[in-house]
Design an enzyme around this catalytic site. Structure first.
Site, PDB file in Angstrom:
ATOM      1  CD  GLN A   1      -3.029   0.578  -0.230  1.00  0.00           C
ATOM      2  OE1 GLN A   1      -3.008  -0.574  -0.666  1.00  0.00           O
ATOM      3  NE2 GLN A   1      -3.787   1.512  -0.773  1.00  0.00           N
ATOM      4  CG  LEU A   2       1.685   5.323  -2.764  1.00  0.00           C
ATOM      5  CD1 LEU A   2       3.069   5.002  -3.317  1.00  0.00           C
ATOM      6  CD2 LEU A   2       0.890   6.176  -3.729  1.00  0.00           C
ATOM      7  CG  HIS A   3       3.786   3.490   3.100  1.00  0.00           C
ATOM      8  ND1 HIS A   3       3.797   2.274   2.436  1.00  0.00           N
ATOM      9  CD2 HIS A   3       4.979   3.568   3.731  1.00  0.00           C
ATOM     10  CE1 HIS A   3       4.941   1.651   2.668  1.00  0.00           C
ATOM     11  NE2 HIS A   3       5.679   2.412   3.443  1.00  0.00           N
ATOM     12  CG  LEU A   4       4.200  11.261   1.926  1.00  0.00           C
ATOM     13  CD1 LEU A   4       5.295  11.378   0.878  1.00  0.00           C
ATOM     14  CD2 LEU A   4       3.245  12.449   1.827  1.00  0.00           C
TER      15      LEU A   4
END
Length: 661
Positions: free
Chosen positions: A562-565
């Site tokens: 899951q794309l996470h910043l």
DNA sequence: GTTCTAGAAC
DNA sequence: GTTCTAGAAC
């Protein structure tokens, strides 16, 4: 160094061949320093005659007992030579290394000219001695036991180092770590050193540049024997448009250096090498000078004299990708590099080229994988040729730009961008499928377009532990206890194992966006929102503590789905930061700043990702870039380092800090 | 991603 | 002896 044990004596090992200025260094410091120093010079230790290492050690010990700091003025070129002097260190005694890494020619000419030198090294013999010594040279590392290593590559560096020691009062200490090192000297294995000596004995040049490149090259040649997964991707390219197309050399060299600087951070540990056939090449010397002026890492971008089709066999430099300055028809002939490459590659290259393209526009490039039957592939280890077409400024040729340098420069920039992006696609493809055999890797992507995920979405398999973020992103309402905020598009949580005082994650809620590699143009809005939410949290944190400084960015290859910043303060003051991977994932170019990702997605439809190899790199301070032997030493340095952040990080709002009050 | 631990490095 | 890393298991 812990605060409890007060250090007031220093042993400085001066490292360099005869003529590198060791004696001058110590004399200059001793003339002006307030600290008591002794100089232990092996050349004169024996009543003015040359003595032994044992005598040096004995004298060093007695000088230390008298309370003096000491300069060890002998070559100290290999680790073994240095080891016993390193052992002089202990409670209250630090051991430093100062490396005088000046060009071999300078050292040779100095030691030849020298008349009053105590070492009695005269005449032409000096050159041979210096050369021989340099061949067995091993640069010092902090893990040899030095608390501080300082590299000097020219007179200006030497002056800085001299002043550093002059200013040092009797009770002062210097920051620990490795300073001023230009090239990241990877683990030098004995086998490589031997191999290096053999190749270096070839008639080839003795210039420093070639020697350096050669050494690097051989490390890699050796690696490639161990397995292709370890290969250091290297692109050899000729200067585009400056030969037959008569592009102005000054402007061309500016563009080459500019583009190399832009792409180096994107290609992981890969290297770019500008190649020219002739020794007196103007373009090589211009590029070399400009690159060193801009402090570009000379281990990863350098110039090389040789035939681009014989770099490995004749030059000892293994490049897996070479560029061809071609013509618009992508045809053999015409002379120069194009003729040479088509000739060396045989008909295979033409056939493989036709599959990709029939013609090429100025400013464009096309990547052509070479079949293993191709002589360039099996003799030179070249797996891809990238054809590039540059602007034509030759008034005697049709379709020239009629001296329009506005257009010419634009096209040349575009040409290098296309070339380097093509190279990047090769690097990424191979690091993405590291375990595949050569054969299958070859039949794969060679075009600049991303064809990887069009057919097969062989989505990566995730272990159960790696799914936590995905679960939270899909069902934030079930995780009220850890969710800080959520909307339709994003969820904000505290990192469960924060790597700094403040460390939060902004998760994308969209299904199928597992990591940075999946991001495309259509996700731009989402990325922008994630960035803005991140900035909002930075603002909150800075309201509590205005001294916190943040970076916002993504890991090139995330461990968790899951794309996470990451929104993370730059103190890295956290017990959860435990290993090299942790450190490098936030402080090397493996960390892709959100601002850069946004820019790339906007302009090229996807974000660049760096290689995982970067996680294994040296431990360097995120501020002053000094190197440290292990995590505890690094952390203790980082706690007190107040240096400004590196130039790159300061630009383009990559760093978010409150103005100092 | 973390934890655990063998064994390398000191 | 202690400290530190790196690899396997989860």
């Amino acid at each position: 160094m812990e605060d409890s044990e007060k250090t007031n004596q220093i042993v400085v090992l001066l490292i360099g061949p005869p003529g590198s200025g060791k004696s001058t260094f110590s004399d200059t410091v001793m003339r002006s320093s307030l600290r008591p120093w002794s100089r232990i010079c092996q050349d004169i230790i024996n009543n003015g005659e040359a003595g032994t290492k044992a005598q040096c050690l004995k004298m060093a010990l007695s000088s230390l007992k008298e309370g003096n700091s000491v300069f060890i003025d002998r070559c100290n070129l290999d680790r073994e030579q240095r080891s016993e002097f390193v052992k002089l260190g202990g409670p209250g005694i630090e051991v430093h290394a100062v490396v005088l890494e000046l060009p071999a020619q300078v050292c040779i000419s100095r030691s030849v000219k020298r008349t009053g030198h105590e070492g009695n090294l005269q005449g032409g013999r000096a050159a041979a001695v210096v050369n021989r010594m340099l061949q067995s040279k091993e640069l010092p590392k902090v893990n040899e036991g030095f608390s501080r290593v300082m590299f000097c590559y020219n007179d200006a560096d030497v002056e800085i180092a001299v002043n550093t020691y002059i200013k040092l009062g009797p009770m002062d200490t210097l920051p620990s770590g490795c300073f001023g090192e230009k090239k990241s000297d990877t683990k030098s294995q004995p086998g490589i050193m031997k191999f290096f000596k053999k190749v270096n004995a070839l008639p080839a040049s003795s210039s420093n540049e070639a020697t350096n490149a050669m050494r690097k090259a051989n490390e890699k040649t050796e690696n490639s024997r161990l397995g292709s997964a370890d290969i250091v991707h290297t692109l050899a390219f000729p200067s585009i448009s400056t030969a037959d197309f008569q592009f102005d050399l000054e402007q061309a060299s500016d563009i080459i250096v500019e583009k190399a600087e832009e792409f180096l951070p994107k290609v992981g540990t890969a290297r770019l090498v500008l190649v020219d056939l002739s020794h007196g090449s103007k373009i090589l010397s211009l590029v070399k000078a400009k690159a060193s002026q801009k402090n570009i890492d000379s281990a990863r971008f350098f110039t090389f004299v040789g035939d681009i089709t014989k770099l490995r066999s004749e030059g000892g430099l293994h490049c897996n990708v070479i560029a061809n300055a071609t013509n618009w028809r992508l045809k053999p002939g015409g002379g120069g590099v194009n003729a040479a490459i088509f000739k060396a590659a045989g008909p295979d290259l033409e056939t493989a080229t036709r599959v990709r393209a029939n013609t090429l526009l100025p400013g464009k490039a096309v990547v052509v994988p070479l079949p293993s039957t191709c002589p360039l592939h099996n003799a030179e280890g070249i797996t891809h040729v990238i054809h590039v077409l540059g602007p034509n400024m030759n008034p005697n040729r049709p379709d020239n730009l009629n001296n329009d340098y506005t257009k010419g420069c634009k096209t040349l920039r575009e040409a290098y961008t296309s070339l380097f992006e093509g190279f990047l696609s090769v690097v990424q493809d191979q690091s993405k499928f590291p375990k595949r055999s050569n054969q299958t890797a070859l039949s794969d992507s060679g075009s600049l377009e991303d064809t990887r995920d069009s057919g097969k979405k062989m989505s990566k398999e995730w272990s159960t532990w790696a799914l936590a973020l995905h679960t939270i992103a899909m069902h934030p309402e079930r995780h009220e206890n850890i969710v800080l905020e959520f909307s339709d598009n994003i969820v904000v949580i505290n990192d469960q194992y924060p790597k700094a005082r403040k460390h939060v994650l902004v998760l994308a809620r969209q299904e199928s966006l597992d990591g940075l590699e999946d991001v495309r143009k259509e996700n731009f809005q989402l990325l922008q929102e994630m960035h803005n939410v991140g900035l909002k949290w930075v603002d909150r944190f800075q309201n509590e503590d205005a001294s916190l400084i943040f970076r916002l960015g993504y890991h090139s290859v995330p461990s968790m789905r899951q794309l996470h910043l990451h929104v993370i303060s730059q103190d890295f003051d956290s017990d959860s930061l435990k290993n090299k991977k942790h450190w490098n994932s936030f402080t090397s170019s493996f960390f892709r700043d959100s601002v850069d990702v946004l820019e790339e997605v906007k302009s090229q439809g996807k974000a660049n990702v760096a290689s995982e190899d970067l996680l294994k790199g040296e431990l360097r301070c995120n501020r002053c870039r000094s190197a440290h032997p292990n995590i505890p030493k690094l952390k203790s340095h980082v706690r007190s380092c107040r240096s400004q952040f590196p130039e790159h990080v300061l630009q383009n709002s990559r760093l978010v800090a409150r103005p100092e009050t």
